[in-house]
Design a protein around this motif. Structure first.
Motif, PDB file in Angstrom:
ATOM      1  N   PHE A 144       0.835  -1.194   0.000  1.00 50.17           N
ATOM      2  CA  PHE A 144       0.000   0.000   0.000  1.00 50.17           C
ATOM      3  C   PHE A 144       0.874   1.249   0.000  1.00 50.17           C
ATOM      4  O   PHE A 144       2.099   1.168   0.183  1.00 50.17           O
ATOM      5  N   ALA A 145       0.242   2.380  -0.232  1.00 50.89           N
ATOM      6  CA  ALA A 145       0.933   3.669  -0.109  1.00 50.89           C
ATOM      7  C   ALA A 145       0.666   4.218   1.280  1.00 50.89           C
ATOM      8  O   ALA A 145      -0.394   3.970   1.862  1.00 50.89           O
ATOM      9  N   CYS A 146       1.617   4.968   1.796  1.00 49.68           N
ATOM     10  CA  CYS A 146       1.496   5.480   3.164  1.00 49.68           C
ATOM     11  C   CYS A 146       1.876   6.952   3.189  1.00 49.68           C
ATOM     12  O   CYS A 146       2.874   7.360   2.586  1.00 49.68           O
ATOM     13  N   THR A 147       1.087   7.736   3.881  1.00 54.21           N
ATOM     14  CA  THR A 147       1.424   9.147   4.059  1.00 54.21           C
ATOM     15  C   THR A 147       2.357   9.284   5.265  1.00 54.21           C
ATOM     16  O   THR A 147       2.322   8.449   6.181  1.00 54.21           O
ATOM     17  N   PRO A 148       3.189  10.320   5.303  1.00 51.85           N
ATOM     18  CA  PRO A 148       4.136  10.480   6.417  1.00 51.85           C
ATOM     19  C   PRO A 148       3.476  10.526   7.789  1.00 51.85           C
ATOM     20  O   PRO A 148       4.036  10.023   8.765  1.00 51.85           O
ATOM     21  N   ASP A 149       2.289  11.120   7.886  1.00 50.80           N
ATOM     22  CA  ASP A 149       1.663  11.226   9.199  1.00 50.80           C
ATOM     23  C   ASP A 149       1.205   9.870   9.727  1.00 50.80           C
ATOM     24  O   ASP A 149       1.053   9.684  10.936  1.00 50.80           O
ATOM     25  N   LEU A 150       1.002   8.870   8.837  1.00 48.20           N
ATOM     26  CA  LEU A 150       0.581   7.540   9.270  1.00 48.20           C
ATOM     27  C   LEU A 150       1.748   6.566   9.455  1.00 48.20           C
ATOM     28  O   LEU A 150       1.567   5.496  10.038  1.00 48.20           O
ATOM     29  N   PHE A 151       2.931   6.932   8.975  1.00 48.99           N
ATOM     30  CA  PHE A 151       4.064   6.010   9.039  1.00 48.99           C
ATOM     31  C   PHE A 151       4.407   5.591  10.469  1.00 48.99           C
ATOM     32  O   PHE A 151       4.638   4.395  10.718  1.00 48.99           O
ATOM     33  N   PRO A 152       4.460   6.503  11.440  1.00 47.71           N
ATOM     34  CA  PRO A 152       4.773   6.063  12.814  1.00 47.71           C
ATOM     35  C   PRO A 152       3.777   5.033  13.335  1.00 47.71           C
ATOM     36  O   PRO A 152       4.170   4.028  13.942  1.00 47.71           O
TER      37      PRO A 152
END
Length: 400
Positions: free
Chosen positions: A364-372
């Motif tokens: 999937f693709a992930c946005t930086p705010d969801l990575f943690p």
């Protein structure tokens, strides 16, 4: 014509542009004419191959047949548009080779640019082409963006990952100095004694004994082909933050047709980003083969492959799929991020995504705010499909 109709006509004129593109017969003047000129300078550049620019006194239009006045244009778009729009226009300008060179290779012009992830990605793509006179300016731009991103992302990343590591290492026979008092109190609220105004800690929850041995190993395997620019920037930032945590061992491997281990550069994300060379082809099989060699605890290792999975088919793709199968069979927790950026709409190779899904690998693709939060879920060995669903993320390659 009503005022509302006039304003609508004005907006359509600014959208459509002038000359043969204009069907509004609307004449612009004053600031509207200057805004129109700044838009035309960028979005009609390919057609006209020149900048049309309104002089500050509104008395004439200056037409330059060769080099656009980028420095002045940068200043004006900051006056006319909000920062979010400035960043979009600046990014669009960087897609034009002539404008990119003028914007990126002259230090006095680069100083005026709005620092952002897209600008850093473009600097990385130019790499060794940046002249020596511009390198110090380029480094300052990268440093400013890195510092802003770390300030924004570090605390959340540390809290999420540390919390997940603590939860995964808890035990019910902790020593006094290892007790997690908040969790212990919550667990024993049913044992509250009103007459003594106290809680009997029948069950004690602890973090576990500290060990010099890492609790988790994380390998970030980063495709540095040209399409992965902003993903490279964010991966470098997150890698540097995770490398500062003693509970996990973080390694960063970047690749195109060659593989380079950037783990030692994680202590300085600015040096790390300047060490990446965007562009060229890619050999994911070679990168995964290297990762397989450096993984010493497969059952306790999370391998995050950041790639759009374009491998070109044939034998290289076949070998890549074999390495992926081997890693999963070894017990490595493999996660594939097609992009780590703010857009969340990646272009990717659908056949390879489907193959990975057949192995049970989340893609999937992930946005930086969801990575943690994603890393915390992986450390806690949560069901990543469930995690993705909870965050309205569509897994690629899976049947819907």
């Amino acid at each position: 014509m009503s005022n509302t109709d006039s304003q609508n006509l004005r907006r359509w004129r600014l959208i459509l542009g002038g000359d043969e593109a204009d069907g509004t017969d609307c004449q612009l003047s004053g600031m509207d004419a200057q805004i129109d000129a700044s838009l035309s300078a960028l979005y009609e550049f390919e057609r006209k191959q020149r900048f049309e620019y309104i002089e500050k006194d509104n008395s004439k239009v200056g037409r330059g047949q060769s080099q656009p006045d980028i420095a002045r244009w940068l200043g004006d778009i900051r006056n006319y548009f909000p920062q979010s729009v400035v960043q979009v226009m600046q990014g669009d300008a960087l897609k034009q080779p002539v404008l990119q060179q003028k914007l990126m290779l002259e230090p006095e012009i680069l100083e005026q640019a709005t620092p952002n992830v897209a600008l850093v990605a473009s600097l990385m793509e130019l790499g060794k082409l940046i002249p020596s006179k511009t390198k110090d300016t380029a480094r300052r731009v990268v440093q400013k963006v890195v510092e802003e991103l770390i300030q924004k992302l570090e605390q959340k990343t540390v809290q999420a990952i540390t919390g997940a590591l603590n939860r995964s290492s808890r035990n019910k026979r902790p020593r006094y100095n290892e007790i997690d008092w908040n969790t212990t109190i919550r667990k024993n609220l049913k044992h509250y004694l009103p007459e003594y105004r106290t809680i009997i800690p029948e069950t004690r929850i602890g973090y576990g004994r500290k060990s010099k041995r890492s609790l988790k190993d994380v390998v970030l395997c980063l495709d540095q082909s040209g399409s992965m620019g902003t993903s490279v920037v964010y991966t470098g930032i997150f890698g540097a933050v995770m490398a500062s945590l003693p509970q996990i061992k973080t390694q960063l491997v970047a690749y195109d047709t060659q593989v380079v281990d950037l783990t030692e550069d994680l202590k300085d994300p600015i040096d790390l980003l300047f060490g990446v060379q965007l562009g060229g082809g890619n050999d994911t099989n070679k990168a995964l083969t290297y990762c397989k060699k450096i993984i010493t605890k497969p059952d306790e290792t999370i391998l995050v492959l950041i790639s759009d999975l374009y491998e070109g088919g044939g034998e290289p793709e076949k070998q890549m799929r074999m390495r992926m199968t081997e890693l999963v069979a070894d017990g490595v927790q493999l996660i594939v991020l097609l992009a780590l950026d703010d857009n969340g709409t990646p272009s990717y190779e659908k056949g390879n995504a489907k193959f990975l899904a057949s192995l049970g690998v989340p893609v999937f693709a992930c946005t930086p705010d969801l990575f943690p939060d994603m890393m915390a879920a992986a450390i806690s060995k949560q069901d990543m499909a469930q995690w993705a669903g909870d965050h309205e993320i569509v897994l690629k390659g899976h049947k819907t």
